[in-house]
Design a protein around this motif. Structure first.
Motif, PDB file in Angstrom:
ATOM      1  N   LEU A  94       0.865  -1.174   0.000  1.00 44.59           N
ATOM      2  CA  LEU A  94       0.000   0.000   0.000  1.00 44.59           C
ATOM      3  C   LEU A  94       0.904   1.228   0.000  1.00 44.59           C
ATOM      4  CD1 LEU A  94      -2.846   1.302   0.425  1.00 44.59           C
ATOM      5  CD2 LEU A  94      -2.516   0.915   2.886  1.00 44.59           C
ATOM      6  N   ALA A  95       0.657   2.185  -0.896  1.00 44.73           N
ATOM      7  CA  ALA A  95       1.545   3.343  -1.003  1.00 44.73           C
ATOM      8  C   ALA A  95       0.789   4.639  -1.214  1.00 44.73           C
ATOM      9  CB  ALA A  95       2.533   3.145  -2.153  1.00 44.73           C
ATOM     10  N   THR A  96       1.408   5.733  -0.722  1.00 43.67           N
ATOM     11  CA  THR A  96       0.881   7.077  -0.928  1.00 43.67           C
ATOM     12  C   THR A  96       1.998   7.990  -1.417  1.00 43.67           C
ATOM     13  OG1 THR A  96       1.369   7.886   1.320  1.00 43.67           O
ATOM     14  CG2 THR A  96      -0.765   6.807   0.970  1.00 43.67           C
ATOM     15  N   THR A  97       1.680   8.841  -2.370  1.00 41.63           N
ATOM     16  CA  THR A  97       2.592   9.893  -2.802  1.00 41.63           C
ATOM     17  C   THR A  97       1.747  11.068  -3.287  1.00 41.63           C
ATOM     18  OG1 THR A  97       4.549  10.434  -4.131  1.00 41.63           O
ATOM     19  CG2 THR A  97       2.889   9.015  -5.172  1.00 41.63           C
ATOM     20  N   GLY A  98       2.239  12.264  -3.086  1.00 41.88           N
ATOM     21  CA  GLY A  98       1.466  13.420  -3.501  1.00 41.88           C
ATOM     22  C   GLY A  98       2.047  14.721  -2.999  1.00 41.88           C
ATOM     23  N   VAL A  99       1.262  15.779  -3.159  1.00 38.36           N
ATOM     24  CA  VAL A  99       1.681  17.121  -2.776  1.00 38.36           C
ATOM     25  C   VAL A  99       0.683  17.671  -1.759  1.00 38.36           C
ATOM     26  CG1 VAL A  99       2.309  19.424  -3.593  1.00 38.36           C
ATOM     27  CG2 VAL A  99       2.558  17.458  -5.127  1.00 38.36           C
ATOM     28  N   ALA A 100       1.138  17.793  -0.515  1.00 34.99           N
ATOM     29  CA  ALA A 100       0.274  18.327   0.540  1.00 34.99           C
ATOM     30  C   ALA A 100       0.452  19.832   0.715  1.00 34.99           C
ATOM     31  CB  ALA A 100       0.540  17.612   1.861  1.00 34.99           C
ATOM     32  N   GLY A 101       1.441  20.395   0.074  1.00 33.90           N
ATOM     33  CA  GLY A 101       1.640  21.836   0.129  1.00 33.90           C
ATOM     34  C   GLY A 101       2.678  22.237   1.152  1.00 33.90           C
ATOM     35  N   PRO A 102       2.970  23.467   1.193  1.00 35.52           N
ATOM     36  CA  PRO A 102       2.219  24.582   0.617  1.00 35.52           C
ATOM     37  C   PRO A 102       2.585  24.910  -0.830  1.00 35.52           C
ATOM     38  CG  PRO A 102       3.984  25.453   1.968  1.00 35.52           C
ATOM     39  CD  PRO A 102       4.041  23.948   2.067  1.00 35.52           C
ATOM     40  N   TYR A 103       3.567  24.238  -1.411  1.00 33.28           N
ATOM     41  CA  TYR A 103       4.048  24.582  -2.753  1.00 33.28           C
ATOM     42  C   TYR A 103       3.837  23.428  -3.725  1.00 33.28           C
ATOM     43  CZ  TYR A 103       6.465  27.831   0.304  1.00 33.28           C
ATOM     44  OH  TYR A 103       6.743  28.750   1.274  1.00 33.28           O
ATOM     45  N   THR A 104       3.784  23.732  -5.008  1.00 36.83           N
ATOM     46  CA  THR A 104       3.749  22.695  -6.031  1.00 36.83           C
ATOM     47  C   THR A 104       5.051  21.902  -5.973  1.00 36.83           C
ATOM     48  OG1 THR A 104       4.715  24.112  -7.721  1.00 36.83           O
ATOM     49  CG2 THR A 104       2.307  24.099  -7.571  1.00 36.83           C
ATOM     50  N   GLN A 105       5.020  20.697  -6.508  1.00 37.36           N
ATOM     51  CA  GLN A 105       6.206  19.846  -6.516  1.00 37.36           C
ATOM     52  C   GLN A 105       6.331  19.202  -7.884  1.00 37.36           C
ATOM     53  OE1 GLN A 105       6.171  16.753  -3.551  1.00 37.36           O
ATOM     54  NE2 GLN A 105       8.257  16.158  -3.960  1.00 37.36           N
ATOM     55  N   HIS A 106       7.448  19.392  -8.518  1.00 39.29           N
ATOM     56  CA  HIS A 106       7.709  18.808  -9.837  1.00 39.29           C
ATOM     57  C   HIS A 106       6.565  19.065 -10.805  1.00 39.29           C
ATOM     58  CE1 HIS A 106      11.352  16.720  -8.538  1.00 39.29           C
ATOM     59  NE2 HIS A 106      10.722  16.561  -7.395  1.00 39.29           N
ATOM     60  N   GLY A 107       6.027  20.277 -10.753  1.00 38.66           N
ATOM     61  CA  GLY A 107       4.951  20.658 -11.660  1.00 38.66           C
ATOM     62  C   GLY A 107       3.567  20.191 -11.255  1.00 38.66           C
ATOM     63  N   GLN A 108       3.469  19.469 -10.156  1.00 41.82           N
ATOM     64  CA  GLN A 108       2.163  18.974  -9.688  1.00 41.82           C
ATOM     65  C   GLN A 108       1.594  19.945  -8.662  1.00 41.82           C
ATOM     66  OE1 GLN A 108       0.487  16.557 -10.871  1.00 41.82           O
ATOM     67  NE2 GLN A 108       1.984  15.339 -11.971  1.00 41.82           N
ATOM     68  N   PRO A 109       0.344  20.342  -8.812  1.00 37.35           N
ATOM     69  CA  PRO A 109      -0.249  21.277  -7.863  1.00 37.35           C
ATOM     70  C   PRO A 109      -0.555  20.637  -6.512  1.00 37.35           C
ATOM     71  CG  PRO A 109      -1.878  20.610  -9.486  1.00 37.35           C
ATOM     72  CD  PRO A 109      -0.567  19.996  -9.903  1.00 37.35           C
ATOM     73  N   VAL A 110      -0.650  21.479  -5.505  1.00 38.34           N
ATOM     74  CA  VAL A 110      -1.057  21.031  -4.172  1.00 38.34           C
ATOM     75  C   VAL A 110      -2.401  20.317  -4.298  1.00 38.34           C
ATOM     76  CG1 VAL A 110      -1.751  21.815  -1.875  1.00 38.34           C
ATOM     77  CG2 VAL A 110       0.204  22.884  -3.029  1.00 38.34           C
ATOM     78  N   GLY A 111      -2.524  19.192  -3.622  1.00 33.72           N
ATOM     79  CA  GLY A 111      -3.753  18.403  -3.659  1.00 33.72           C
ATOM     80  C   GLY A 111      -3.721  17.250  -4.638  1.00 33.72           C
ATOM     81  N   THR A 112      -2.622  17.120  -5.398  1.00 38.42           N
ATOM     82  CA  THR A 112      -2.455  15.980  -6.301  1.00 38.42           C
ATOM     83  C   THR A 112      -1.935  14.804  -5.487  1.00 38.42           C
ATOM     84  OG1 THR A 112      -1.913  17.460  -8.123  1.00 38.42           O
ATOM     85  CG2 THR A 112      -1.336  15.128  -8.393  1.00 38.42           C
TER      86      THR A 112
END
Length: 158
Positions: A94-112
């Motif tokens: 089971l895995a999780t990855t994403g952008v919790a903020g406050p900034y975008t990461q590698h072009g992915q917006p917060v909330g991805t």
């Protein structure tokens, strides 16, 4: 949505073990599962690979994939789940990855966010676009991951 008690009990009934690879949830998903009495019968462990290089070094995520797409990607989530499953000797990853903020990461917006579940014969990856505070995004990801685990591995458990 399935709670951790239900998921741990269903995994135990099915004789399955789970290992967790986390990035944006930073250990919260593993904690969510191990907070259930008896979780030690099914939870093999968790790896928090917060830094991108650790996703490759600890979980076996392909370096070329990380270079090309960054760490917030559905295939990265899948490889994280596979990697932790193999490395910790569990039936389910089971895995999780994403952008919790406050900034975008590698072009992915917060909330991805991407969540993945893998077994020897099944793979499920769910992509999400969510809004909210950093804490709200992390909490929502834990709940979505728990529900995806149950739906993918234990669909007959309802």
């Amino acid at each position: 949505m399935a709670g951790p008690d239900d998921v741990v009990a269903a995994l135990a009934r099915a004789g399955l073990t789970v290992a967790v690879a986390e990035s944006l949830t930073g250990g919260a998903l593993t904690s969510h599962l191990v907070g259930v009495p008896g979780a030690s019968a099914v939870v093999r462990g968790g790896v928090v690979a917060y830094a991108t290089d650790l996703k490759g070094a600890l979980l076996g995520v392909d370096a070329a994939l990380l270079e090309a797409r960054g760490p917030v990607d559905p295939d990265v989530a899948r490889q994280m789940a596979d990697g932790v499953r193999h490395r910790l000797g569990a039936a389910v990853g089971l895995a999780t990855t994403g952008v919790a903020g406050p900034y975008t990461q590698h072009g992915q917006p917060v909330g991805t966010v991407f969540v993945a579940v893998t077994t020897a014969g099944r793979t499920a990856v769910r992509g999400l676009r969510m809004a909210g505070s950093r804490d709200a995004l992390r909490t929502a990801t834990v709940l979505v991951a728990t529900a995806l685990l149950r739906a993918t591995v234990l669909p007959e458990a309802g």
